[in-house]
Scaffold this motif. Structure first.
Motif, PDB file in Angstrom:
ATOM      1  N   PRO A 119       0.801  -1.234   0.000  1.00 54.74           N
ATOM      2  CA  PRO A 119       0.000   0.000   0.000  1.00 54.74           C
ATOM      3  C   PRO A 119       0.829   1.277   0.000  1.00 54.74           C
ATOM      4  O   PRO A 119       0.408   2.296  -0.546  1.00 54.74           O
ATOM      5  N   LEU A 120       2.017   1.217   0.597  1.00 59.28           N
ATOM      6  CA  LEU A 120       2.817   2.440   0.726  1.00 59.28           C
ATOM      7  C   LEU A 120       3.412   2.912  -0.595  1.00 59.28           C
ATOM      8  O   LEU A 120       3.873   4.045  -0.682  1.00 59.28           O
ATOM      9  N   THR A 121       3.403   2.025  -1.628  1.00 63.67           N
ATOM     10  CA  THR A 121       3.968   2.463  -2.911  1.00 63.67           C
ATOM     11  C   THR A 121       3.147   3.583  -3.536  1.00 63.67           C
ATOM     12  O   THR A 121       3.679   4.396  -4.300  1.00 63.67           O
ATOM     13  N   SER A 122       1.848   3.643  -3.235  1.00 65.28           N
ATOM     14  CA  SER A 122       1.025   4.735  -3.761  1.00 65.28           C
ATOM     15  C   SER A 122       1.231   6.029  -2.989  1.00 65.28           C
ATOM     16  O   SER A 122       0.908   7.112  -3.483  1.00 65.28           O
ATOM     17  N   LEU A 123       1.775   5.927  -1.788  1.00 65.61           N
ATOM     18  CA  LEU A 123       2.070   7.131  -1.001  1.00 65.61           C
ATOM     19  C   LEU A 123       3.493   7.603  -1.240  1.00 65.61           C
ATOM     20  O   LEU A 123       3.725   8.781  -1.547  1.00 65.61           O
ATOM     21  N   LEU A 124       4.431   6.699  -1.119  1.00 66.53           N
ATOM     22  CA  LEU A 124       5.847   7.049  -1.277  1.00 66.53           C
ATOM     23  C   LEU A 124       6.260   6.843  -2.730  1.00 66.53           C
ATOM     24  O   LEU A 124       6.984   5.912  -3.071  1.00 66.53           O
ATOM     25  N   THR A 125       5.777   7.726  -3.599  1.00 66.47           N
ATOM     26  CA  THR A 125       6.175   7.659  -5.007  1.00 66.47           C
ATOM     27  C   THR A 125       7.655   7.983  -5.176  1.00 66.47           C
ATOM     28  O   THR A 125       8.258   7.652  -6.194  1.00 66.47           O
ATOM     29  N   SER A 126       8.237   8.633  -4.200  1.00 67.59           N
ATOM     30  CA  SER A 126       9.675   8.863  -4.149  1.00 67.59           C
ATOM     31  C   SER A 126      10.122   8.621  -2.722  1.00 67.59           C
ATOM     32  O   SER A 126       9.369   8.875  -1.769  1.00 67.59           O
ATOM     33  N   HIS A 127      11.330   8.126  -2.551  1.00 66.54           N
ATOM     34  CA  HIS A 127      11.845   7.862  -1.208  1.00 66.54           C
ATOM     35  C   HIS A 127      12.617   9.049  -0.655  1.00 66.54           C
ATOM     36  O   HIS A 127      13.335   8.919   0.333  1.00 66.54           O
TER      37      HIS A 127
END
Length: 473
Positions: A119-127
């Motif tokens: 799920p966090l991939t949609s929030l953290l589009t960049s690290h």
């Protein structure tokens, strides 16, 4: 005395997500000046501690809101978890990232993609946090990459592994993002009917654009240099903007200038005055930019050439006083004609002056007579090529209109000399210089922050929220 700072994070529904978390525990003395208040290291420790707990709480809340299928509402099975590292201005934060199985319902099964997702991939589009990218880009455009790293390490609890190469790569990434949204290059930006221009509202005033150039040392060929074009646009009632590009690298110079003018509210019925040194590169850049655009030769570059000729005439006086004084008077006459925009008379007297010098070559003992003749011939060619761009400087001066690019000369110094360190012979690649120019010009004219807020609207929202809370307090 003992100081303990604890953090409490409360969710949107009022539930306590984090409580009783010690973010700072220190023993402070109260009998020494240097012990009063928090030290810089203690402040860094405090900020880093708050950031660790806050980011973890936000990531957990985001992941918890996506534990159920968006179609049927069934709870998703968890496959495992991984640890992501999120780089922020207050340190690198490890984040627990769960991995979930997709739901087996018909709607979910019809979706394309892998059977598991995070799920966090949609929030953290960049690290990397946008504010850290902004700080790195801003300061790297003002000072060297190494000094940027030192500055950020001094005032923020950033990762100790941050290095100049990383900062440079991040700046290039932001510049490439700016380049990606730039429109296609066009030879002509006048694409509407003159009848439509009259229907436009009355423009606020004239826009004055000065364009000049400079040189920096080439990294690939250590003995050569490449050119950089620098411009500054001065609208009547708007903020000034800077322009910078590497001529031999940029493929969209006219589009870049057009977008800059449009950002200052350019209308097709608006007067635009371009002040240049008469070079082909800068003249071509400003060509066909606006219907009511005027191209004027910079008075400073005329007087600079006349000053050199005047110095030659002063030297001639010591060898032939009569001829030297006559030539000096004719130079003043030429300058006066040019000041009033009479380029035809100025060319006539310049040719007469060249004939006069030619007649002195046999008898005069002035050692620099040949150099004088060559400089005069170059001046005649310069005036001939730019005669169409010579206005009535006296009239413009009396009307409080700009006649010289002194503001661009200072812009060249600000944009190029103070960052590209010409005196130290710093070497640059064309790509690296061009990318740095795109960020530096926006930093200097104050539009870089607005560009980041366009990419990341939450930056502007957070800034407004902080200002509102401070005013309420």
């Amino acid at each position: 005395m003992r100081v303990e700072v604890r953090l409490r994070v409360v969710g949107d529904a009022g539930e306590i997500i984090c409580d009783d978390a010690n973010v700072l525990v220190i023993d402070k003395r109260h009998d020494r000046l240097e012990a009063i208040g928090l030290s810089l290291d203690e402040a860094k420790e405090f900020l880093a501690g708050v950031q660790q707990h806050l980011v973890a709480a936000q990531a957990a809340a985001f992941a918890a809101g996506r534990r159920c299928c968006t179609h049927c509402g069934r709870s998703l099975r968890r496959k495992g978890r991984a640890t992501l590292t999120f780089r922020t201005p207050f340190g690198n934060v490890p984040i627990d990232s769960p991995r979930l199985h997709r739901c087996r319902c018909a709607a979910s099964a019809a979706e394309e993609g892998p059977q598991t997702f995070s799920p966090l991939t949609s929030l953290l589009t960049s690290h990397i946090a946008p504010e850290l990218l902004y700080l790195e880009s801003k300061w790297a455009s003002l000072v060297s990459y190494g000094m940027t790293v030192d500055l950020l390490r001094d005032v923020l609890p950033i990762d100790a592994r941050l290095n100049p190469k990383t900062v440079r790569n991040h700046l290039h990434r932001m510049a490439e993002r700016l380049e990606s949204v730039l429109g296609d290059e066009r030879p002509n930006f006048i694409d509407s009917c003159p009848r439509d221009w009259k229907a436009l509202p009355q423009p606020e005033g004239e826009i004055v654009v000065g364009i000049d150039g400079g040189y920096v040392r080439d990294w690939t060929d250590r003995k050569s240099h490449f050119g950089i074009l620098v411009g500054k646009s001065l609208p009547r009632d708007r903020n000034d903007r800077y322009l910078g590009l590497v001529q031999s690298f940029d493929t969209k110079p006219k589009r870049r200038l057009w977008e800059l003018l449009c950002s200052q509210g350019l209308q097709l019925n608006q007067a635009v005055t371009f002040l240049t040194d008469g070079g082909d590169d800068v003249r071509n850049l400003a060509a066909e930019m606006a219907p009511y655009a005027e191209h004027h030769l910079d008075w400073f570059h005329i007087t600079m050439r006349l000053t050199v000729l005047g110095q030659y005439a002063k030297g001639l006086i010591h060898h032939d006083q009569e001829a030297g004084e006559r030539i000096a008077r004719n130079l003043l006459r030429i300058k006066r004609y040019l000041w009033h925009g009479n380029s035809r008379a100025a060319l006539f007297w310049s040719q007469d002056l060249a004939d006069d010098l030619y007649g002195l070559e046999e008898d005069c003992t002035y050692p620099k007579l040949k150099a004088f003749s060559q400089a005069l011939a170059e001046f005649v060619t310069y005036i001939e090529r730019n005669a169409h761009a010579i206005p009535n400087y006296g009239e413009r001066y009396r009307n409080d209109e700009r006649i010289a690019t002194s503001f661009v000369e200072s812009a060249v110094n600000v944009v190029i000399a103070k960052r590209f360190t010409k005196k130290q012979q710093m070497q640059w690649s064309r790509c690296g210089a061009h990318m740095l120019l795109q960020i530096r010009t926006r930093t200097l004219d104050g539009t870089l922050r607005g560009q980041f807020e366009t990419w990341y609207p939450g930056l502007a929202a957070n800034e407004n929220q902080t200002s509102t809370q401070a005013a309420a307090a």
